[in-house]
Design a protein around this motif. Structure first.
Motif, PDB file in Angstrom:
ATOM      1  N   MET A   1      25.309   7.153  12.790  1.00  0.00           N
ATOM      2  CA  MET A   1      24.422   5.955  12.934  1.00  0.00           C
ATOM      3  C   MET A   1      23.425   5.685  13.881  1.00  0.00           C
ATOM      4  O   MET A   1      24.108   6.107  15.024  1.00  0.00           O
ATOM      5  N   HIS A  32      28.652   3.652   8.227  1.00  0.00           N
ATOM      6  CA  HIS A  32      28.367   2.160   7.865  1.00  0.00           C
ATOM      7  C   HIS A  32      29.511   1.157   7.584  1.00  0.00           C
ATOM      8  O   HIS A  32      29.381   0.182   7.773  1.00  0.00           O
ATOM      9  N   ASN A  80      19.938   2.349  12.112  1.00  0.00           N
ATOM     10  CA  ASN A  80      19.870   3.429  11.232  1.00  0.00           C
ATOM     11  C   ASN A  80      18.865   3.860  10.362  1.00  0.00           C
ATOM     12  O   ASN A  80      18.015   4.823  10.389  1.00  0.00           O
ATOM     13  N   ASN A 100      20.077   3.391   3.438  1.00  0.00           N
ATOM     14  CA  ASN A 100      20.692   3.012   4.660  1.00  0.00           C
ATOM     15  C   ASN A 100      20.734   1.702   5.238  1.00  0.00           C
ATOM     16  O   ASN A 100      21.392   1.124   6.108  1.00  0.00           O
TER      17      ASN A 100
END
Length: 224
Positions: A1, A32, A80, A100
């Motif tokens: 990320m 995530h 990200n 994302n």
């Protein structure tokens, strides 16, 4: 990320020194799940503590650690997908950026709720009257911060190969504003600590400990 804004270690240093960096932090890796875990958890009834009985330094550490964790969630959640937006993009790359973005889109409302809860507690701090002006400045700062994040989310969600160049330029400008508001918020927090006469060393210890808590571990939810 990837991330934008100020890292937690810098935030601690800034609060300790009473100064503030205004440069964007370089991007760092994270997945995530960390973004989703950072958001505040719903209020629960068990193990409640009376916030107003806590010492001033602890009160402020709780409030500001919540706000800093909130900012960190946006750092990663927007950082990200923003990283994948280029002046020239294929449809596939645009789709990746949008995918994302999904985590922060889902967490946007819970994070705003977390911000409101933190401000409600800030107004209950022992020496709140001594920092009323700074508290208002912080509220205005965070409102502006959210306006910028909303704009960034909207731009990324609508990126296409056709508008990629324009989107990239707009994001570059918004990143500057994002970093500015992040830096200013730390300066204002530092001023509130001083105005309320909290024990600085104790505040710093409590803040660092709270910032190192496992992501997603509730703080505000344990308080009345």
């Amino acid at each position: 990320m990837r991330r934008i804004g100020l890292c937690v270690s810098l935030l601690i240093t800034v609060l300790a020194m009473g100064a503030c960096e205004s440069e964007a932090q370089t991007f760092a890796d994270r997945d995530h799940k960390s973004v989703k875990q950072t958001a505040a958890k719903p209020m629960t009834n068990k193990k409640k503590q009376d916030f107003q009985t806590l010492a001033s330094d602890m009160q402020l550490a709780i409030v500001f650690s919540s706000m800093i964790h909130l900012s960190e969630a946006f750092d990663y959640g927007i950082g990200n997908p923003e990283y994948f937006v280029r002046s020239s993009m294929t449809e596939e790359k645009a789709d990746i950026a949008k995918e994302n973005l999904e985590s922060i889109q889902l967490e946007n409302k819970p994070l705003r709720k977390q911000n409101s809860e933190a401000f409600a507690l800030l107004q209950k701090t022992r020496n709140h009257e001594m920092s009323r002006e700074e508290t208002q400045l912080l509220k205005e700062n965070r409102d502006a911060f959210f306006e910028v994040t909303d704009s960034m989310i909207k731009l990324i969600s609508q990126v296409t190969p056709k508008n990629a160049k324009k989107t990239r330029l707009q994001l570059d400008q918004l990143k500057k504003q994002y970093t500015q508001y992040s830096a200013e918020s730390i300066n204002i927090m530092n001023s509130i600590v001083k105005k309320q006469g909290a024990d600085k060393a104790s505040f710093e210890r409590h803040l660092e400990a709270l910032l190192q808590k496992q992501p997603g571990q509730p703080v505000l939810s344990e308080l009345n």
